[in-house]
Design an enzyme around this catalytic site. Structure first.
Site, PDB file in Angstrom:
ATOM      1  N   ASP A 202      29.302   9.593  43.634  1.00 52.31           N
ATOM      2  CA  ASP A 202      30.587  10.190  44.014  1.00 52.31           C
ATOM      3  C   ASP A 202      30.366  10.885  45.349  1.00 52.31           C
ATOM      4  O   ASP A 202      29.224  10.968  45.826  1.00 52.31           O
ATOM      5  CB  ASP A 202      31.079  11.185  42.947  1.00 52.31           C
ATOM      6  CG  ASP A 202      32.607  11.189  42.845  1.00 52.31           C
ATOM      7  OD1 ASP A 202      33.258  11.424  43.867  1.00 52.31           O
ATOM      8  OD2 ASP A 202      33.131  10.958  41.734  1.00 52.31           O
ATOM      9  N   HIS A 279      36.153   7.225  45.808  1.00 52.00           N
ATOM     10  CA  HIS A 279      35.161   8.272  45.504  1.00 52.00           C
ATOM     11  C   HIS A 279      33.822   7.933  46.148  1.00 52.00           C
ATOM     12  O   HIS A 279      32.771   8.148  45.537  1.00 52.00           O
ATOM     13  CB  HIS A 279      34.983   8.410  43.986  1.00 52.00           C
ATOM     14  CG  HIS A 279      36.072   9.200  43.317  1.00 52.00           C
ATOM     15  ND1 HIS A 279      36.089  10.573  43.302  1.00 52.00           N
ATOM     16  CD2 HIS A 279      37.176   8.803  42.642  1.00 52.00           C
ATOM     17  CE1 HIS A 279      37.155  10.987  42.637  1.00 52.00           C
ATOM     18  NE2 HIS A 279      37.841   9.932  42.236  1.00 52.00           N
ATOM     19  N   GLU A 335      41.390   6.435  41.142  1.00 47.03           N
ATOM     20  CA  GLU A 335      41.886   7.335  42.185  1.00 47.03           C
ATOM     21  C   GLU A 335      41.654   6.843  43.612  1.00 47.03           C
ATOM     22  O   GLU A 335      41.365   7.643  44.500  1.00 47.03           O
ATOM     23  CB  GLU A 335      41.273   8.733  41.991  1.00 47.03           C
ATOM     24  CG  GLU A 335      41.663   9.338  40.662  1.00 47.03           C
ATOM     25  CD  GLU A 335      41.133  10.748  40.437  1.00 47.03           C
ATOM     26  OE1 GLU A 335      41.933  11.608  40.059  1.00 47.03           O
ATOM     27  OE2 GLU A 335      39.918  10.981  40.636  1.00 47.03           O
TER      28      GLU A 335
END
Ligand code: ACM
Length: 700
Positions: A202, A279, A335
């Site tokens: 991440d 990410h 996301e």
């Protein structure tokens, strides 16, 4: 004759000692095994588990698994049991614990099932696999009286409800050592959890040695601030490994091999997650040519138009597959902002060439292509529920986190699903009153709510093959706000044990009061004795007092008009939320808080249906700055007799300030007026803006 008399002696001793077992009736009526077994039938007598009691196993049994079952024994016996293995002499030794391998168990087809028969003379465990033996030994330990080492005679037939019972640890936001991960493996396995998903990559740091791309660990694994929060709000820089102030870490390949083997002995599969396409700020700073703009520190999403992206992802996955035997490889998928793709000539060209109509389909192109790659190597793709958007790749398994909707869609389309809805499974949420807890990301998820979760209620019987496709359940611990090991354990336990029972036990066997007592009387004391740092349920404060009972007031059930729309992402109880008599709890996601994000936040009118004497109008708002929920800077409350002309009753202003707390503030008016219509308006702070959440407009 000799044998008989010694047996008689055992029975006599056992009977006396058994009465000691019964000395604490409050504990004895509790279910003796966690998670609750499929079938438990107590009998008369007790088996005395002595230091020298032999454990009989056959040649095929993996002794590393049997030994692992004793690494974290679920009892604190004064007499430490040292299992003594006798291999291949099945049935020849009296007063033994015998592990018998069988081809099938009549009550369950699961390879994790076991049958455990305890008499005063012997313990017999039957299982199809070593995992069954491991779980039977864990149950046997729980049945052992910690003072006397006696095990009450019983028959246990046990098998899991779901084959997938997992925990996800985010080791990117704060890196955790191999020893710490092993410690959690022991605890999870003790309660029959069998999957550990590691969120290895991440923005906050890449955590896995990859030989083809050394910058991932030479740079992207190290950052300029130890605390995620101050790093994220600060400079967000990466630093070369070994340089001054570089904080972070990664697992070497050797450490991963050791972890995989350690987990295997505890019957746990490690599932690696490599995030794509989003990410990925750390990758795209170490290798900026893989983003759309080629600028370090600017992008979170890989460039999907660039073939170098696929070369990178495939080479990384080659090394991941070499290390992790897991069938499922998690590719993230959540996301993605996708903004750079709209302007990137390469991405646009890819979309044109592949006939992709939007950037959602471009994401699906990447996911499907990676799915094919994994499949060609005998593995399967697992991803967060965003992988559904733009079309779900054939063969993909979905991890449903934004509630259950994604999981339901995937089930209906015939895909496998792991349920991990944020409302029930996000163990980074507050587990008690926020004022009594260390700062958490948001939410309110007490133990009881975790325990209440049913991934497959009977209503889903209408979905074809739902029982087969719904693999199970997982608890996730994201660690943005969890900097230390002790804090991570505190968030995990005992909530992960509730999920262990949700995943293992049959609904009709589960009981919250019984489970709570088991946690208080057995699980927590054992955890503490073993050096874990669980949340202390004994001191639980509970939900926001306002939320505990419904209230009556003049606006309850009255018509309400929304002059500004509420946010459909948090619809709560819809149009009735603000007048249903139900006050909200500590978390804005509990279905009682209504969200407003428009330029005019709240603007509603309540019709009391006739001129009414009113003394008070008030509403509570919540503030939690991390997710962008702020108190209003101004609230205007006004009244009208005709619904056209409004007279202000009050205008309340508030100096909004950013902080780390979860706070609540009442914006109200008191006085005396006779009115039919009440208008309630809120205005955001010009600096912070933010979502406004309120639970009820109370009129007295
Ligand atoms: C997630 O919580 N972003 C999967």
């Amino acid at each position: 004759m000799k044998n008989l008399s010694s047996n008689l002696l055992t029975i006599a001793t056992a009977t006396i000692l058994l009465s000691a077992c019964h000395s604490n009736p409050a504990e004895n009526h509790l279910n003796p095994i966690t998670p609750t077994p499929l079938h438990y039938q107590a009998d008369y007598g007790a088996f005395d588990w002595r230091t020298n009691t032999p454990l009989l196993i056959d040649q095929a049994t993996d002794t590393t698994i049997i030994r692992a079952a004793f690494e974290l024994p679920l009892f604190t016996a004064p007499l430490k049991v040292q299992p003594r293995f006798i291999i291949g002499e099945s049935g020849k030794t009296p007063h033994s614990i015998e592990l018998k391998r069988v081809d099938t168990l009549a009550f369950s087809p699961s390879r994790e099932a076991y049958r455990l028969a305890i008499t005063a003379h012997e313990v017999t465990i039957e299982a199809v696999s070593d995992t069954g033996f491991y779980y039977a030994l864990k149950s046997l330990q729980q049945l052992t009286d910690p003072q006397t080492n006696l095990i009450r005679a019983a028959l246990v037939e046990d098998a899991p409800r779901f084959g997938y019972r997992g925990v996800m640890l985010d080791v990117s936001r704060h890196f955790r050592s191999k020893a710490f991960v092993e410690k959690q493996i022991r605890q999870m396995a003790a309660y029959k959890m069998n999957r550990l998903h590691l969120h290895l990559t991440d923005a906050a740091g890449w955590r896995l040695q990859i030989d083809s791309y050394p910058q991932l660990t030479a740079l992207a694994a190290w950052r300029s601030d130890s605390l995620w929060k101050s790093w994220w709000q600060g400079d967000r820089r990466y630093l070369p490994e070994g340089s001054q102030g570089a904080y972070g870490g990664y697992y070497t390949k050797e450490e991963i091999r050791q972890l995989v083997e350690y987990a295997r002995r505890h019957c746990i599969t490690l599932i690696p997650e490599i995030e794509m396409p989003a990410h990925s700020e750390e990758v795209l700073t170490a290798y900026p040519e893989l983003s759309c703009t080629h600028e370090p520190y600017k992008q979170a999403d890989f460039c999907v138009g660039n073939e170098a992206t696929f070369t990178f992802l495939e080479r990384v996955l080659d090394e991941v597959m070499e290390l992790f035997p897991s069938h499922y490889i998690h590719i993230g998928g959540d996301e993605a902002g996708k903004a750079s793709w709209k302007k990137c000539p390469r991405c646009q060209q890819r979309m044109k060439r592949e006939g992709l109509k939007d950037v959602d389909e471009l994401q699906s192109y990447l996911i499907a292509r990676m799915g094919r790659y994994l499949e060609a190597h005998g593995r399967a793709l697992l991803g967060w529920d965003e992988i559904i958007e733009g079309g779900l790749a054939p063969g993909a398994t979905v991890m449903s986190w934004r509630g259950e909707a994604g999981g339901m869609k995937a089930l209906e389309a015939g895909h496998q699903v792991v349920m991990t809805p944020d409302e029930f499974c996000y163990l980074d949420s507050y587990q008690d009153a926020p004022y009594s807890q260390p700062q958490a990301i948001s939410g309110y998820l007490p133990l009881e709510k975790v325990y209440s979760y049913d991934p497959l209620p009977a209503s889903r019987d209408t979905i074809p093959r739902a029982k087969e496709l719904l693999l199970g359940v997982q608890g996730n611990v994201w660690t943005e706000y969890i900097p230390t090991e002790a804090h991570l354990e505190y968030m995990l336990y005992p909530r992960a044990i509730a999920l262990a029972e949700v995943g293992w036990s049959q609904r009709e066997q589960m009981s919250w009061p019984d489970f709570r007592q088991r946690i208080l009387k057995k699980v927590l004391p054992l955890m503490e004795a073993h050096g874990y740092h669980p949340f202390d349920l004994r001191g639980e404060v509970g939900n926001r007092p306002e939320a505990l009972q419904s209230i009556d007031h003049l606006a309850k059930g009255k018509p309400i008009t929304f002059r500004s729309n509420y946010w459909k992402k948090y619809p709560a109880n819809g149009d009735e939320t603000l007048t249903d008599g139900l006050r909200g709890g500590w978390g804005y996601g509990d279905g009682r808080w209504l969200a407003f994000v428009g330029s005019k936040r709240v603007d509603v009118v309540i019709d009391l249906e006739q001129p009414t004497m009113v003394h008070e109008v008030k509403a509570d708002f919540m503030q939690i700055c991390g997710p962008g929920v702020y108190l209003p800077a101004k609230v205007v409350i006004s009244a009208s007799t005709d619904g056209e002309t409004y007279t202000p009753l009050t205008e309340i202003t508030h100096q909004v300030e950013k902080d780390d707390a979860v706070s609540f503030r009442t914006y109200g008016w008191q006085g005396e007026t006779t009115t039919r219509y009440i208008r309630y308006e809120s205005y955001p702070d010009t600096t912070y803006g933010g979502v406004h959440f309120l639970d009820e407009i109370v009129v007295n």
